[in-house]
Every structure is written in structure tokens, then in C-alpha cells.
Design an enzyme around this catalytic site. Sequence first.
Site, mmCIF file in Angstrom:
data_model
loop_
_atom_site.group_PDB
_atom_site.id
_atom_site.type_symbol
_atom_site.label_atom_id
_atom_site.label_comp_id
_atom_site.label_asym_id
_atom_site.label_seq_id
_atom_site.Cartn_x
_atom_site.Cartn_y
_atom_site.Cartn_z
ATOM 1 N N ASP A 1 -2.369 1.857 -4.985
ATOM 2 C CA ASP A 1 -3.537 2.453 -4.058
ATOM 3 C C ASP A 1 -4.604 1.357 -4.443
ATOM 4 O O ASP A 1 -4.465 0.342 -5.407
ATOM 5 C CB ASP A 1 -4.043 3.564 -5.030
ATOM 6 N N HIS B 1 0.562 -1.056 0.129
ATOM 7 C CA HIS B 1 0.111 0.040 0.106
ATOM 8 C C HIS B 1 0.714 1.187 -0.036
ATOM 9 O O HIS B 1 0.253 2.320 -0.429
ATOM 10 C CB HIS B 1 -1.162 -0.085 1.449
#
Length: 424
Positions: A400, A396
Site C-alpha cells: 500500500d 501496488h
Amino acid sequence: MGTHVIKMPDIGEGIAEVELSQWHVKVGDLVVEDQVLADVMTDKAMVDIPSPVHGKVIALGGQPGEVMAVGSVLISIEVEGAGNLKESAAPAPVKEAPVAPNVETAVESKPAAAAAPRPAAVCQGPMVAREADERPLASPAVRKHALDLGIQLRLVRGTGPAGRVLHDDLEAYLAQGQSNASAPAAAAYAQRHDEEQIQVIGMRRKIAQRMQDATQRAAHFSYVEEIDVTAIEELRAHLNEKHGASRGKLTLLPFLVRALVVALRDFPQMNARYDDEAQVITRLGAVHVGVATQSDVGLMVPVVRHAEARSLWDSAAEISRLANAARNGKASRDELSGSTITLTSLGALGGIVSTPVLNLPEVAIVGVNKIVERPMVVKGQVVIRKMMNLSSSFDHRVVDGMDAALFIQAIRGLLEQPATLFVE
């Protein structure tokens, strides 16, 4: 008689110390030239150390799990000849079984030199009394083999690391004539109070370190998508029927590799490595797909290089070649490193959902779950379709959530409409 002292060799790449992983000899053993004496592990490879002489082992220089400096005494061997003390570094390793810089990594036990073959696994008793709910350690391939043979794994004594059941253990069990026997009630249901401590060394230590490093450094998140693979399974069956005899049988893996290649054209951020120390993301044009491969002692991840330039059959042949090399401990260091994205699957044991761990410094790993037939509603009608989940994980810090979902949905579209895999 003289004494020949073998010192820890310089394995190269500036390595100053290595971990002694396993001895293949003990004090008092007679050894011959080129016989494997020990396995040592660097950050990148498990290396066999052979003997340069014939003689008798009189001293071992360390214990498994001990980190030894290059040039330290590894082993002393009594040899015929003058009584002076001779010293040497061990000869060049006869073989390397590299450790991929991927998280899901392990190396299968390697055969020793032909001059001194290691003994086959021997069943140490007719059976092992385990609790009914105790799950013995074994690879998916061994479990399937046991199922095919009608063997209850909980009754088989494992001779692999941490008591893992190997293929040889199944053969030894059958040789004992126990494949169709059932445990006596007293043994099967007896209380057990024994304990066993397993030292975490060698490959298992390296796996533990890499797993811990990956989960601590990357911000993992997973995304699961359901895919209708009926059409692509029909295409696969058709191609195998038409070309299987001449080109080889296709599994689902080369189609998945192709789907990755095509989807990555629109999502280049997934085919990347993240150097979190330098704070640099490197996106790569070449698609080097790591394919997690099960061995008797864990996972290795050989790399299908330049998947973007391979046909279905070329990918299939390379996957098969690399998988066999990895299982036999013969894959080279280059074949087990350099992946840009990883594909992991447990095949028929793939379950419904999984949460694969990233292979740092990669930022994406695509996990394949098993194919099952389920009733689905298609155009208002309930029909039976072949369904499969993709359980994938991403970093992450780099990827995204929306991009991850779109990427997996792109793969879904390609697999559900397989003609689009080949439309340029």
C-alpha cells in the site's frame, strides 16, 4: 582428415533448447582444445561452449539469435586423423556467466580461454562523427573514465554490443593519439543519413523480455523522499580516516544496506516475493539484498546474502567482491539470484529522481540518487547540507502507498540519525 561434429550440449535443469548468442569463431578459423567457440543463453545463464579438439572450422550450425535444440549440430571442425565422421556434445562449459532473475540484468563480455585470447578493442578510425546532441552508449563507469581522461565520448568508436563504448575503446582511442584532438569541422557538422539495424538477441533480448514482463505484470508506483545525509557522510569520513587503512574504505552502500535491514524489521511486507500465479506472498526473514552493478554492457544484480548478519565492513567487502565478479563475468549463478529486495544506484550520475523497475518477483526496489549540497533551513538558519533523494518503486498489488511512504521515511530517519542504525 576427419570431421568432428559438436552438438549442442545438455546444460542441465531440464533445458531442451537454448539461444545461440554469439560466435567467437568463423568458418576457416583454426581452433585449439578448450578455445571458446560460442556463447549460448539459457533462461538463467550465459554459457561458454569450448572446443574439445584442435582443428579447422568448416561449418557453423546456426546464426546468433537462433534458438537451437539440445543435441542439434552446433559446429563442425576438420581434424587430423581418420576420415570417419565423429560426433560429440560440446564439453562441459568452462564458465557460466549467469543471468540474474532480476529485471536490471546484463553480463559483461567474458574473456576467452587463455589458449586463444580475444583481440583487444581496436579503434576502426581516428574518430567517429556523431551529431553534437547524440549520446553514445556507454556505462557510467566508462563515462567517468572518459571524463577523467578528457575524452569526448561522441568521438570514440564503440566496439561493444549496439556500438556501446567500452573501456578498451577508450584505451584504443588514446593509443591513436586522439585524446586531445578535436574533430574537423567538416566531419563534426556533416549531415548523416546512415542507418544501422541492431538485432535484439542474447542478453539484450533477455533484458527486454524481463523489463516488459515486470512492467506488464506488476502494478508499479514510485515514491521519492529527500534525505539529509550530512551526518552519515561525516560518520563515513570519520570511520574511513580511523579504520580505512586496516578494514577498507566504506562507501555509502553498506550504510544503506544496514538501513534496509533495520527498517525491514518493522516493514516485513517489503522483504517479500509475490507469486502472482499462485496468489501467494512469501515474506522472508533473511534479507538478501540485490545490489545493481554496472558493467560495460548493462546491469547485473549480485546478491549480498544475509545482510541482516553482516557488519558495515563485512557488507562493504561483500559488495566489492560481488561487484568485481559481476564486472569480470565471473559471478556464479547463485551469486546473481535469490534477492529479496534490491538497491540500485547510478552513483555520481544518479540524477535527481528516477523510477526504477521492480525485479520480479520482489515487491520493492530502493533507488539512490546523487548527493548534492544545497542550502537548507535548519532551526531557522540557512545552512549548507548534503542532500540525497531516494527514488523507490513498489508493487501496488502487495504494498500500500502509506506503507511504502512510512518504510522510506523510516530509512530516512535512520540515515539522518546514523547512531540509530546500531541501536538494538
